[in-house]
Design a protein around this motif. Structure first.
Motif, PDB file in Angstrom:
ATOM      1  N   GLN A 291       0.827  -1.208   0.000  1.00 39.10           N
ATOM      2  CA  GLN A 291       0.000   0.000   0.000  1.00 39.10           C
ATOM      3  C   GLN A 291       0.860   1.257   0.000  1.00 39.10           C
ATOM      4  OE1 GLN A 291      -2.285  -0.979   3.475  1.00 39.10           O
ATOM      5  NE2 GLN A 291      -3.995  -1.845   2.298  1.00 39.10           N
ATOM      6  N   ARG A 292       1.984   1.203   0.716  1.00 39.45           N
ATOM      7  CA  ARG A 292       2.909   2.349   0.705  1.00 39.45           C
ATOM      8  C   ARG A 292       3.528   2.513  -0.680  1.00 39.45           C
ATOM      9  NH1 ARG A 292       0.602   1.560   4.532  1.00 39.45           N
ATOM     10  NH2 ARG A 292      -0.696   3.053   3.434  1.00 39.45           N
ATOM     11  N   LEU A 293       3.856   1.395  -1.326  1.00 37.46           N
ATOM     12  CA  LEU A 293       4.387   1.462  -2.689  1.00 37.46           C
ATOM     13  C   LEU A 293       3.343   2.018  -3.641  1.00 37.46           C
ATOM     14  CD1 LEU A 293       6.570   0.833  -4.820  1.00 37.46           C
ATOM     15  CD2 LEU A 293       5.643  -1.493  -4.941  1.00 37.46           C
ATOM     16  N   ALA A 294       2.107   1.579  -3.480  1.00 37.34           N
ATOM     17  CA  ALA A 294       1.031   2.079  -4.348  1.00 37.34           C
ATOM     18  C   ALA A 294       0.887   3.591  -4.221  1.00 37.34           C
ATOM     19  CB  ALA A 294      -0.284   1.379  -3.994  1.00 37.34           C
ATOM     20  N   GLN A 295       1.006   4.100  -3.010  1.00 38.51           N
ATOM     21  CA  GLN A 295       0.939   5.544  -2.811  1.00 38.51           C
ATOM     22  C   GLN A 295       2.057   6.239  -3.578  1.00 38.51           C
ATOM     23  OE1 GLN A 295      -1.346   7.385  -1.003  1.00 38.51           O
ATOM     24  NE2 GLN A 295      -0.297   9.204  -1.809  1.00 38.51           N
ATOM     25  N   ALA A 296       3.252   5.683  -3.529  1.00 39.77           N
ATOM     26  CA  ALA A 296       4.383   6.293  -4.216  1.00 39.77           C
ATOM     27  C   ALA A 296       4.217   6.268  -5.739  1.00 39.77           C
ATOM     28  CB  ALA A 296       5.672   5.586  -3.818  1.00 39.77           C
ATOM     29  N   LEU A 297       3.482   5.289  -6.249  1.00 38.81           N
ATOM     30  CA  LEU A 297       3.290   5.153  -7.699  1.00 38.81           C
ATOM     31  C   LEU A 297       1.986   5.762  -8.181  1.00 38.81           C
ATOM     32  CD1 LEU A 297       4.501   1.452  -8.188  1.00 38.81           C
ATOM     33  CD2 LEU A 297       5.820   3.563  -8.471  1.00 38.81           C
ATOM     34  N   SER A 298       1.241   6.370  -7.278  1.00 39.12           N
ATOM     35  CA  SER A 298      -0.124   6.803  -7.606  1.00 39.12           C
ATOM     36  C   SER A 298      -0.184   7.880  -8.684  1.00 39.12           C
ATOM     37  CB  SER A 298      -0.829   7.296  -6.343  1.00 39.12           C
ATOM     38  OG  SER A 298      -0.118   8.389  -5.763  1.00 39.12           O
ATOM     39  N   GLY A 299       0.911   8.602  -8.897  1.00 38.95           N
ATOM     40  CA  GLY A 299       0.899   9.605  -9.954  1.00 38.95           C
ATOM     41  C   GLY A 299       1.189   9.033 -11.328  1.00 38.95           C
ATOM     42  N   HIS A 300       1.470   7.734 -11.393  1.00 37.82           N
ATOM     43  CA  HIS A 300       1.877   7.122 -12.657  1.00 37.82           C
ATOM     44  C   HIS A 300       1.048   5.894 -13.030  1.00 37.82           C
ATOM     45  CE1 HIS A 300       5.375   9.746 -12.290  1.00 37.82           C
ATOM     46  NE2 HIS A 300       5.421   9.360 -11.040  1.00 37.82           N
ATOM     47  N   ILE A 301       0.198   5.465 -12.127  1.00 34.92           N
ATOM     48  CA  ILE A 301      -0.688   4.322 -12.382  1.00 34.92           C
ATOM     49  C   ILE A 301      -2.077   4.710 -11.899  1.00 34.92           C
ATOM     50  CG2 ILE A 301      -1.122   1.867 -11.914  1.00 34.92           C
ATOM     51  CD1 ILE A 301       1.843   1.557 -11.234  1.00 34.92           C
ATOM     52  N   GLU A 302      -3.086   4.390 -12.672  1.00 39.15           N
ATOM     53  CA  GLU A 302      -4.458   4.729 -12.303  1.00 39.15           C
ATOM     54  C   GLU A 302      -4.827   4.108 -10.958  1.00 39.15           C
ATOM     55  OE1 GLU A 302      -6.494   6.750 -13.833  1.00 39.15           O
ATOM     56  OE2 GLU A 302      -5.045   7.177 -15.451  1.00 39.15           O
ATOM     57  N   LEU A 303      -5.592   4.866 -10.181  1.00 37.21           N
ATOM     58  CA  LEU A 303      -5.949   4.425  -8.834  1.00 37.21           C
ATOM     59  C   LEU A 303      -6.715   3.116  -8.849  1.00 37.21           C
ATOM     60  CD1 LEU A 303      -5.968   5.029  -5.803  1.00 37.21           C
ATOM     61  CD2 LEU A 303      -8.064   6.359  -6.140  1.00 37.21           C
ATOM     62  N   ASP A 304      -7.638   2.951  -9.797  1.00 40.82           N
ATOM     63  CA  ASP A 304      -8.421   1.712  -9.822  1.00 40.82           C
ATOM     64  C   ASP A 304      -7.547   0.510 -10.186  1.00 40.82           C
ATOM     65  OD1 ASP A 304      -8.050   2.626 -12.428  1.00 40.82           O
ATOM     66  OD2 ASP A 304      -9.989   1.895 -13.140  1.00 40.82           O
ATOM     67  N   LEU A 306      -4.290   0.229  -9.307  1.00 36.30           N
ATOM     68  CA  LEU A 306      -3.585  -0.067  -8.065  1.00 36.30           C
ATOM     69  C   LEU A 306      -4.478  -0.814  -7.087  1.00 36.30           C
ATOM     70  CD1 LEU A 306      -1.793   3.377  -7.566  1.00 36.30           C
ATOM     71  CD2 LEU A 306      -0.678   1.220  -8.139  1.00 36.30           C
ATOM     72  N   GLN A 307      -5.697  -0.338  -6.922  1.00 35.01           N
ATOM     73  CA  GLN A 307      -6.619  -0.964  -5.964  1.00 35.01           C
ATOM     74  C   GLN A 307      -6.976  -2.382  -6.388  1.00 35.01           C
ATOM     75  OE1 GLN A 307      -9.747   2.022  -5.927  1.00 35.01           O
ATOM     76  NE2 GLN A 307      -8.946   2.955  -4.055  1.00 35.01           N
ATOM     77  N   ALA A 308      -7.138  -2.593  -7.686  1.00 34.48           N
ATOM     78  CA  ALA A 308      -7.483  -3.932  -8.162  1.00 34.48           C
ATOM     79  C   ALA A 308      -6.369  -4.929  -7.837  1.00 34.48           C
ATOM     80  CB  ALA A 308      -7.744  -3.897  -9.670  1.00 34.48           C
ATOM     81  N   SER A 309      -5.138  -4.518  -8.032  1.00 37.26           N
ATOM     82  CA  SER A 309      -4.015  -5.418  -7.719  1.00 37.26           C
ATOM     83  C   SER A 309      -3.900  -5.651  -6.220  1.00 37.26           C
ATOM     84  CB  SER A 309      -2.710  -4.837  -8.267  1.00 37.26           C
ATOM     85  OG  SER A 309      -2.718  -4.829  -9.678  1.00 37.26           O
TER      86      SER A 309
END
Length: 477
Positions: A291-304, A306-309
């Protein structure tokens, strides 16, 4: 060796730093098998020169990487290679790329208040553990060369210095991406993602959402890695985000430990009194870190995306873990009652503090009828408490068919006879500190074949002695 030092060309991703040579170095261990796989052919003097930092080949470009990390839940905005250097990237004869990473190389801009050194104790622990996990088929960094020295290094006490040359397909961590996200430099994140795709997973370039596919692969590899840790009874001890590999490798061995007596809440790290990284917390921590990694990548990968994975993490981990547990019990099919059988087994193991590795290995000796084997009974403080469970397990085995010999062969292929228990590592360390590497050599030899009987090493497959419970392993390890 053929080097292609692409990462060091990212001048914004760290700092070029020359290693500080170790005084009076001596060569202790070389992993010749791994060197052969990497296409590296060196004389012993060259191994000693490189690993001690005395003399590097001109094609090496030592580089200290910068990264951040969540450590025990709190964020540290600037960490990095404080005692390690990326010496270069080896291109193997097969075309794969491996990092050469030197630990104990001296101070860097990221050392903070540290001395940049490593001690023999922790360096040998990492060498032994990384090779142990590799031969257990668990993804990990690898040890390539270990050098010792009489140079004093100050930890809780004065200890002999050392340096460890290790190798991995990549040392990229979750913390690399956190650093550039939280430091306000998100424009550098795509370059790191592209580097990872180009050097490790080029097939992802064929997918329209290549960054999303990359994150999904990181989720899967992390879930499967932790499932393997749980199944073999391995505790990492410091699952900070800066110790989490983007490739799903076991990275940065410190206060690790294999379970002796089964305790789901076992804490292997004396520096973790609250048990954040206890054995039974590792699956949840893996998700928290993702989840911390997803936050760091949130500007480059769509939120949905990230959440799906992230939403698939638990399913993937439990699927992998359940399959491993079925194999460990010699079961090839899935039956509705299996979760209850597993749960009740673990409840009894915890209640009676049954040795984890010995239990699964010796369970393979159980026949369809008659008394359980004496070696299995010897593990049980109250054998009568297991009567009903043994009956249920035998009934479950009867549904599988096949012979006991076939089941034992399957179970022996997944349940190691030999694991790197802390007291075994400690014994090798104490002798190495006295200049005797024979015990370390013995451990490496038997751990290279952990599933084989190797009767000449039977003493190494026994439950830990009582004094082993007093061993204290902390973050300085």
């Amino acid at each position: 060796m053929q080097l292609d030092n692409q990462y060091a060309s990212f001048t914004w991703a760290g700092t070029p730093v020359a290693p500080t040579p170790l005084h009076s170095p001596r060569l202790l261990l070389i992993n010749h098998d791994l060197a052969g796989e990497l296409g590296i052919s060196l004389e012993e003097r060259q191994w000693l020169d490189i690993t001690s930092g005395q003399r590097l080949p001109p094609e090496m470009t030592p580089f200290a990487q910068v990264y951040a990390g969540h450590q025990f839940g709190g964020f540290s905005p600037r960490l990095g290679d404080g005692r390690a250097l990326l010496l270069g990237e080896v291109v193997t004869p097969g075309g794969t790329r491996w990092d050469l990473h030197l630990k104990g190389a001296g101070k860097t801009p990221y050392s903070r208040f540290g001395d940049g050194r490593a001690v023999l104790r922790s360096s040998l622990r990492e060498y032994l553990a990384s090779e142990a996990l590799y031969h257990l088929h668990i993804p990990t960094t690898r040890a390539l060369c270990l050098v010792g020295s009489d140079e004093p290094v100050y930890r809780e006490q004065v200890e002999p210095g050392a340096a460890l040359l290790r190798a991995a397909l990549s040392h990229l961590r979750f913390g690399h991406f956190e650093y550039f996200y939280y430091s306000g430099q998100p424009e550098h994140i795509p370059a790191l993602l592209d580097y990872l795709i180009d050097t490790q997973w080029p097939e992802l370039k064929q997918q329209p959402q290549d960054y999303g596919a990359l994150f999904d692969r990181v989720v899967t590899r992390t879930a499967e890695l932790i499932a393997q840790w749980q199944a073999v009874g391995f505790c990492h001890g410091v699952m900070n985000t800066d110790n989490m590999s983007m490739l799903g490798l076991t990275l940065d061995y410190g206060p690790y430990g294999f379970l002796d007596a089964y305790d789901p809440g076992h804490i292997c790290n004396h520096s973790d009194p609250a048990g954040r990284y206890a054995y039974d917390q590792q699956p949840a921590v893996g998700l928290w870190n993702l989840q911390r990694l997803a936050q760091a990548l949130s500007g480059h990968i769509e939120l949905d995306v990230l959440q799906a994975s992230l939403g698939q993490y638990e399913h993937r981990l439990l699927t992998a873990y359940s399959e491993l547990m079925r194999q460990k019990l010699g079961l090839e099919q899935w039956h509705e009652g299996d979760p209850a059988l597993f749960r009740d087994m673990f409840g009894l193991m915890a209640e009676h503090r049954v040795d984890y590795s010995c239990w699964f290995r010796r369970l393979a000796l159980l026949e369809a009828e008659g008394e359980p084997p004496a070696s299995l009974i010897a593990l049980l403080a109250k054998p009568e408490a297991w009567h009903d469970w043994f009956a249920r397990y035998r009934a479950r085995l009867a549904l599988e068919g096949g012979t006991q010999a076939e089941r034992r062969a399957r179970m022996d292929a997944i349940n190691p006879k030999y694991v790197l228990r802390n007291h075994l590592a400690q014994r090798a360390i104490e002798r190495a500190e006295q200049g005797d590497m024979a015990e370390a050599d013995t451990l490496l030899r038997l751990l290279a074949r952990p599933f084989d009987e190797q009767p000449e090493f039977n003493d190494y497959a026994e439950p830990a002695p009582e004094w082993a419970a007093s061993l204290c392993v902390s973050c300085s390890s």
